[in-house]
Design a protein around this motif. Sequence first.
Motif, PDB file in Angstrom:
ATOM      1  N   GLY A  79       3.547  10.262  -9.779  1.00 34.60           N
ATOM      2  CA  GLY A  79       2.868  10.593 -11.026  1.00 34.60           C
ATOM      3  C   GLY A  79       2.140  11.919 -10.957  1.00 34.60           C
ATOM      4  O   GLY A  79       1.829  12.518 -11.980  1.00 34.60           O
ATOM      5  N   GLU A  80       1.851  12.390  -9.742  1.00 34.33           N
ATOM      6  CA  GLU A  80       1.152  13.665  -9.552  1.00 34.33           C
ATOM      7  C   GLU A  80       2.076  14.754  -9.033  1.00 34.33           C
ATOM      8  O   GLU A  80       1.611  15.804  -8.587  1.00 34.33           O
ATOM      9  N   CYS A  81       3.378  14.511  -9.053  1.00 34.92           N
ATOM     10  CA  CYS A  81       4.387  15.505  -8.674  1.00 34.92           C
ATOM     11  C   CYS A  81       4.332  15.891  -7.201  1.00 34.92           C
ATOM     12  O   CYS A  81       4.675  17.018  -6.826  1.00 34.92           O
ATOM     13  N   ALA A  82       3.874  14.990  -6.334  1.00 38.00           N
ATOM     14  CA  ALA A  82       3.745  15.301  -4.910  1.00 38.00           C
ATOM     15  C   ALA A  82       4.645  14.388  -4.091  1.00 38.00           C
ATOM     16  O   ALA A  82       5.106  13.348  -4.551  1.00 38.00           O
ATOM     17  N   ARG A  83       4.856  14.795  -2.821  1.00 39.87           N
ATOM     18  CA  ARG A  83       5.712  14.025  -1.920  1.00 39.87           C
ATOM     19  C   ARG A  83       5.115  13.964  -0.519  1.00 39.87           C
ATOM     20  O   ARG A  83       5.833  13.859   0.453  1.00 39.87           O
ATOM     21  N   LEU A  84       3.805  13.988  -0.374  1.00 44.02           N
ATOM     22  CA  LEU A  84       3.155  14.043   0.932  1.00 44.02           C
ATOM     23  C   LEU A  84       3.260  12.708   1.652  1.00 44.02           C
ATOM     24  O   LEU A  84       2.706  11.705   1.202  1.00 44.02           O
ATOM     25  N   GLU A  85       3.957  12.693   2.804  1.00 41.64           N
ATOM     26  CA  GLU A  85       4.094  11.476   3.619  1.00 41.64           C
ATOM     27  C   GLU A  85       4.430  10.276   2.739  1.00 41.64           C
ATOM     28  O   GLU A  85       3.883   9.190   2.910  1.00 41.64           O
ATOM     29  N   ARG A  86       5.371  10.459   1.845  1.00 40.70           N
ATOM     30  CA  ARG A  86       5.525   9.524   0.743  1.00 40.70           C
ATOM     31  C   ARG A  86       5.945   8.121   1.147  1.00 40.70           C
ATOM     32  O   ARG A  86       5.378   7.141   0.685  1.00 40.70           O
ATOM     33  N   TRP A  87       6.946   7.991   2.029  1.00 35.95           N
ATOM     34  CA  TRP A  87       7.484   6.670   2.341  1.00 35.95           C
ATOM     35  C   TRP A  87       7.188   6.212   3.759  1.00 35.95           C
ATOM     36  O   TRP A  87       7.647   5.142   4.158  1.00 35.95           O
ATOM     37  N   LEU A  97      -4.417  13.949  -3.812  1.00 34.64           N
ATOM     38  CA  LEU A  97      -3.749  13.310  -2.677  1.00 34.64           C
ATOM     39  C   LEU A  97      -4.767  12.763  -1.673  1.00 34.64           C
ATOM     40  O   LEU A  97      -4.579  11.676  -1.120  1.00 34.64           O
ATOM     41  N   ARG A  98      -5.822  13.513  -1.452  1.00 34.74           N
ATOM     42  CA  ARG A  98      -6.869  13.066  -0.517  1.00 34.74           C
ATOM     43  C   ARG A  98      -7.493  11.763  -0.991  1.00 34.74           C
ATOM     44  O   ARG A  98      -7.700  10.831  -0.199  1.00 34.74           O
ATOM     45  N   SER A  99      -7.792  11.678  -2.279  1.00 36.03           N
ATOM     46  CA  SER A  99      -8.383  10.457  -2.831  1.00 36.03           C
ATOM     47  C   SER A  99      -7.441   9.264  -2.677  1.00 36.03           C
ATOM     48  O   SER A  99      -7.851   8.173  -2.278  1.00 36.03           O
ATOM     49  N   GLN A 100      -6.155   9.486  -2.973  1.00 37.43           N
ATOM     50  CA  GLN A 100      -5.176   8.407  -2.858  1.00 37.43           C
ATOM     51  C   GLN A 100      -4.999   7.974  -1.406  1.00 37.43           C
ATOM     52  O   GLN A 100      -4.930   6.779  -1.101  1.00 37.43           O
ATOM     53  N   TRP A 101      -4.938   8.948  -0.509  1.00 39.95           N
ATOM     54  CA  TRP A 101      -4.711   8.650   0.904  1.00 39.95           C
ATOM     55  C   TRP A 101      -5.879   7.861   1.488  1.00 39.95           C
ATOM     56  O   TRP A 101      -5.697   6.934   2.276  1.00 39.95           O
ATOM     57  N   ARG A 102      -7.092   8.224   1.087  1.00 45.29           N
ATOM     58  CA  ARG A 102      -8.266   7.517   1.603  1.00 45.29           C
ATOM     59  C   ARG A 102      -8.333   6.079   1.094  1.00 45.29           C
ATOM     60  O   ARG A 102      -8.844   5.185   1.788  1.00 45.29           O
ATOM     61  N   LYS A 103      -7.837   5.838  -0.095  1.00 51.01           N
ATOM     62  CA  LYS A 103      -7.757   4.467  -0.597  1.00 51.01           C
ATOM     63  C   LYS A 103      -6.773   3.645   0.235  1.00 51.01           C
ATOM     64  O   LYS A 103      -7.036   2.490   0.568  1.00 51.01           O
ATOM     65  N   VAL A 104      -5.632   4.256   0.562  1.00 50.75           N
ATOM     66  CA  VAL A 104      -4.658   3.577   1.417  1.00 50.75           C
ATOM     67  C   VAL A 104      -5.255   3.323   2.797  1.00 50.75           C
ATOM     68  O   VAL A 104      -5.019   2.272   3.409  1.00 50.75           O
ATOM     69  N   ASN A 105      -6.048   4.270   3.288  1.00 49.25           N
ATOM     70  CA  ASN A 105      -6.676   4.104   4.600  1.00 49.25           C
ATOM     71  C   ASN A 105      -7.560   2.867   4.662  1.00 49.25           C
ATOM     72  O   ASN A 105      -7.615   2.181   5.692  1.00 49.25           O
ATOM     73  N   ILE A 120       7.803   2.476   5.490  1.00 52.25           N
ATOM     74  CA  ILE A 120       8.652   2.282   6.669  1.00 52.25           C
ATOM     75  C   ILE A 120       7.877   1.567   7.764  1.00 52.25           C
ATOM     76  O   ILE A 120       8.394   0.650   8.420  1.00 52.25           O
ATOM     77  N   LEU A 121       6.626   1.958   7.956  1.00 56.70           N
ATOM     78  CA  LEU A 121       5.781   1.305   8.956  1.00 56.70           C
ATOM     79  C   LEU A 121       5.585  -0.176   8.611  1.00 56.70           C
ATOM     80  O   LEU A 121       5.604  -1.045   9.485  1.00 56.70           O
ATOM     81  N   SER A 180       0.832  -1.209   0.000  1.00 52.72           N
ATOM     82  CA  SER A 180       0.000   0.000   0.000  1.00 52.72           C
ATOM     83  C   SER A 180       0.865   1.258   0.000  1.00 52.72           C
ATOM     84  O   SER A 180       0.582   2.228  -0.706  1.00 52.72           O
ATOM     85  N   GLY A 181       1.949   1.217   0.792  1.00 55.64           N
ATOM     86  CA  GLY A 181       2.849   2.360   0.841  1.00 55.64           C
ATOM     87  C   GLY A 181       3.557   2.598  -0.475  1.00 55.64           C
ATOM     88  O   GLY A 181       3.722   3.736  -0.913  1.00 55.64           O
ATOM     89  N   ILE A 182       3.970   1.518  -1.134  1.00 55.12           N
ATOM     90  CA  ILE A 182       4.642   1.652  -2.436  1.00 55.12           C
ATOM     91  C   ILE A 182       3.680   2.223  -3.473  1.00 55.12           C
ATOM     92  O   ILE A 182       4.045   3.091  -4.272  1.00 55.12           O
ATOM     93  N   TRP A 183       2.430   1.724  -3.455  1.00 56.02           N
ATOM     94  CA  TRP A 183       1.437   2.268  -4.387  1.00 56.02           C
ATOM     95  C   TRP A 183       1.209   3.754  -4.119  1.00 56.02           C
ATOM     96  O   TRP A 183       1.144   4.563  -5.054  1.00 56.02           O
ATOM     97  N   PHE A 184       1.092   4.137  -2.845  1.00 55.38           N
ATOM     98  CA  PHE A 184       0.869   5.534  -2.484  1.00 55.38           C
ATOM     99  C   PHE A 184       2.020   6.401  -2.961  1.00 55.38           C
ATOM    100  O   PHE A 184       1.818   7.492  -3.506  1.00 55.38           O
ATOM    101  N   ALA A 185       3.246   5.915  -2.767  1.00 54.43           N
ATOM    102  CA  ALA A 185       4.429   6.679  -3.173  1.00 54.43           C
ATOM    103  C   ALA A 185       4.498   6.812  -4.688  1.00 54.43           C
ATOM    104  O   ALA A 185       4.782   7.891  -5.218  1.00 54.43           O
ATOM    105  N   SER A 186       4.237   5.721  -5.415  1.00 46.52           N
ATOM    106  CA  SER A 186       4.320   5.763  -6.875  1.00 46.52           C
ATOM    107  C   SER A 186       3.201   6.612  -7.466  1.00 46.52           C
ATOM    108  O   SER A 186       3.402   7.326  -8.454  1.00 46.52           O
ATOM    109  N   ALA A 187       2.012   6.564  -6.860  1.00 43.58           N
ATOM    110  CA  ALA A 187       0.899   7.383  -7.338  1.00 43.58           C
ATOM    111  C   ALA A 187       1.210   8.860  -7.156  1.00 43.58           C
ATOM    112  O   ALA A 187       0.915   9.687  -8.033  1.00 43.58           O
ATOM    113  N   GLN A 188       1.825   9.217  -6.035  1.00 48.02           N
ATOM    114  CA  GLN A 188       2.194  10.614  -5.801  1.00 48.02           C
ATOM    115  C   GLN A 188       3.259  11.073  -6.780  1.00 48.02           C
ATOM    116  O   GLN A 188       3.252  12.220  -7.227  1.00 48.02           O
TER     117      GLN A 188
END
Length: 271
Positions: free
Chosen positions: A37-45, A227-235, A49-50, A27-35
């Motif tokens: 693609g959107e030029c973002a780095r919010l809580e990326r890794w 980012l909100r949409s991606q983060w909620r999917k990870v949630n 790590i968790l 889930s973390g890798i998907w979140f990081a790779s999706a970001q």
Amino acid sequence: MAVSKVNKVLAWVALMALLCAATIIASGIWFASAQAGECARLERWRVVILGVVALVVALVGFVGAYWNKRFFLGCYLLLMGALIAVLIALLVFASVVTHASGEYKVLGRGYHEYRLDGFSTWMRGYVSDDPARWEGIMSCLADSDTCKKLARQAGVVTADQFYQSSLTPLQSGCCKPPPECGFGYVSPTVWTNPTSAPVQDCGLWSNDPAQLCYQCDSCRAALLATLRSQWRKVNVALIVVTAALFILYVVAWTAYKNVSGKPIFGRYYKW
């Protein structure tokens, strides 16, 4: 319950915890790779790590169960309890900061618009507090295909077709002016500018492909919506994993206590 059977139960619990840890990492890798693609780095890794920490804890538990190392099992139970607490805290935090949405609908449009003040203060800080960060995001967006895909539709898509099209949040917020500006449609990324601009973003719009509305608050809001949409999917994945880890933790604790009535570290410390 015989000790050997308890160890088998604990070993299986640890193996299932390993699968949960792998899910967190994925889930973390998907979140990081999706970001990316959107030029973002919010809580990326941090999620990755968790997940790695959860993987190490699960391995400690498996070693303790397979080789009957009581100290390792005690460490596993304590660390897994702490990990579950961290996951719950992370889920609560994520739910709070992603609850608010700046999305709104405009009559006659097939896509959504976005307002920056509709997002949480913490989310807004990511795109507003550090000008250098946003400069990097703007440069990345200008080099990406986000708006270039729309620009290639010039001369092909009519105004009515464009207004009924399905745009991504970034295309809606960054590649065209806000609807409040009343600009005239020429092509998806070229608009005629009226003499007066009712809102600040209108004056920031440019038909220059390197600028467009990248400096607009609507673009910042669109990035947060993505980012909100991606983060909620990870949630969703983290909620399932946390629930599974909690159940496994209860099973492991029960099995461990059935084989020993002593405190976890009672063998090593004399009171």
